[in-house]
Enzyme design. Structure first.
Site, PDB file in Angstrom:
ATOM      1  CB  SER B  50      -0.893  -0.012   1.240  1.00 54.72           C
ATOM      2  OG  SER B  50      -1.884   0.984   1.109  1.00 54.72           O
ATOM      3  CD  GLU B  51      -0.588   3.666  -3.588  1.00 59.02           C
ATOM      4  OE1 GLU B  51      -0.612   2.427  -3.409  1.00 59.02           O
ATOM      5  OE2 GLU B  51      -1.435   4.262  -4.282  1.00 59.02           O
ATOM      6  CG  ASN B  52      -1.169   4.175   2.823  1.00 62.21           C
ATOM      7  OD1 ASN B  52      -1.148   3.182   2.106  1.00 62.21           O
ATOM      8  ND2 ASN B  52      -1.837   4.206   3.946  1.00 62.21           N
TER       9      ASN B  52
END
Lengths: 234, 212
Positions: B50-52
């Protein structure tokens, strides 16, 4: 030197001026410096440029500073959750600079690391590349992006010791470390301040060298998209 | 335009995309049909990014167990695994830009025969931003688009040239639609397979782009 302040307003005292550039941590409403944002609203400082991945929602986070028209420009990657933002943007009251999310994070990290520019493939051949220097490395095109050097960083962490060493929790870390790094002064708000020596030095996520002022406080930690599964599916 | 072609539904498209993933891969799934791909990986050891700032995503929490500090890139509450690691956004996009993520599965508004991708803005409509999409398509090893073959007017979304502003130029490797699977080659699009009940002729007829 004492870094711990009693309130968010005291921690921001003497650091604010109209027209300043502020880098803020957070992703959506997760890990945002909500107490410092409230204190910025109370301070009345205006004409702010804010580098933040998102712009909050209408009544929480950076949305509060938008509601009071204290922000004149946002540097963000995604702003879809805020009706007042969109109204001000479409009417021309608010300037918006879209940055790809990774480019925004790296611009902060670079600024905080003394790197005024870097080349990336992100955005090559798109609107984002317009007006930017292009350089070829190993036959591939890259565009020049500039580091962000903010006047002030506002970030949220989970825990700090009194020297400003920070620990974040889960995905609330997000933009907070790069945002903290790129400010001339960084003010951090945390859920708990513990005495120095209470945190294993190997477990510190962001060293206190990046953190100049600290406050502890109660956080609402609002959830933007509450999604659950039913027990029987387990 | 062939209006009543059957082909795959959303879940079948997701299942087909899951076949692209190999044991041991680190993968980023976009919002929409790509999210469904996680339901079809079976026994394969896949780590979802998840790129966060997270590797090792698990599904939604049970009611009452939501954690405001634990969300995915769509800002939904999620849960963690024994393997999970957390990191900041600069590190997250460092692994994306650095080619460490093997595959990204993304939705699209338009794809061109050269692999140009448009999925972030429609001029004249509300623009919310590109989020991490431009970084993902520029940095990830292999980019797979999963989308409906045509728009709601029945017009091909697989085009000679994209008409919308680009997210990335020449970035798409494979296109999976309700009608079949197409690969981007330097000569044009190559049909890998047709969806159930779809003929090669029907797939070509529904596609504006050059098929070789």
């Amino acid at each position: 030197m004492k870094k711990v302040f009693a309130t968010a307003s005291e921690a921001l005292d003497g650091l604010l001026h109209d027209g300043m550039l502020i880098a803020a941590g957070g992703f959506g409403l997760c890990g945002i410096p909500e107490l410092l944002i409230d204190a910025l609203v109370a301070s009345g400082v205006k004409d702010l440029t804010v580098a933040s991945n998102n712009a909050g929602v209408d009544d929480f986070g950076l949305g509060k500073l938008l509601a009071t028209r204290q922000i004149s420009k946002m540097m963000s990657s995604y702003v879809g959750e805020n009706a007042e933002f969109m109204r001000q943007y479409l009417s021309g009251e608010l300037e918006l600079e879209f940055n790809p999310q990774g480019t925004l994070a790296e611009r902060m990290r670079a600024g905080g690391s003394g790197i005024p520019g870097f080349y990336t493939q992100t955005g090559v051949g798109t609107q984002i590349a317009e007006g930017k220097e292009v350089k070829i490395f190993n036959g591939k095109e890259y565009i020049l992006e500039e580091g962000i050097f903010a006047d002030l960083s506002i970030v949220k962490a989970w825990k700090a010791d009194d020297t400003g060493n920070l620990i974040f929790r889960k995905t609330a870390r997000n933009f907070n470390p790069p945002a903290a790094m790129c400010g001339k002064v960084c003010v951090a708000e945390v859920e708990e301040i513990v005495p120095r020596g209470s945190i294993d030095p190997d477990h510190i996520h962001l060293p206190g060298i990046y953190v100049h002022r600290l406050i502890q406080g109660q956080h609402e930690k609002r959830i933007e998209q509450r999604t659950v599964r039913k027990r029987e599916e387990a | 335009m062939a209006g009543e072609i059957k082909g795959w539904d959303r879940n079948q498209m997701a299942a087909r995309a899951a076949q692209e993933l190999e044991d041991g891969m680190y993968v980023n799934l976009g919002i929409g049909i790509p999210t469904l791909v996680a339901n079809y990986v079976g026994d394969k050891d896949i780590t979802l990014q998840s790129e966060n700032g997270m590797l090792g995503m698990r599904p939604f929490p049970f009611e009452g167990e939501e954690d405001p500090d634990l969300i995915n890139a769509g800002k939904q509450t999620i849960t963690e695994l024994a393997r999970t690691s957390y990191f900041d956004s600069a590190t997250s996009f460092g692994m994306i830009r650095g080619g460490k993520i093997a595959v990204a599965v993304l939705g699209a508004m338009e794809v061109s025969e050269r692999g140009d991708l448009a999925n972030w803005m429609i001029p004249g409509k509300l623009v919310k931003g590109m989020g991490g999409a431009m970084d993902l398509v520029a940095g990830v090893g292999r980019v797979i688009v999963v989308m409906d073959h045509t728009n709601k007017h029945g017009e091909s979304k697989v085009l000679r040239d994209c008409t919308l502003p680009l997210t990335g130029k020449g970035v798409v490797d494979r296109i999976i639609t309700n009608l079949g699977v197409l690969d981007v080659t330097h000569k044009g699009l190559h049909i890998v397979e047709c969806a159930d009940g779809v003929t090669r002729e029907e797939l070509i007829a529904a596609t504006e782009a050059t098929i070789v």
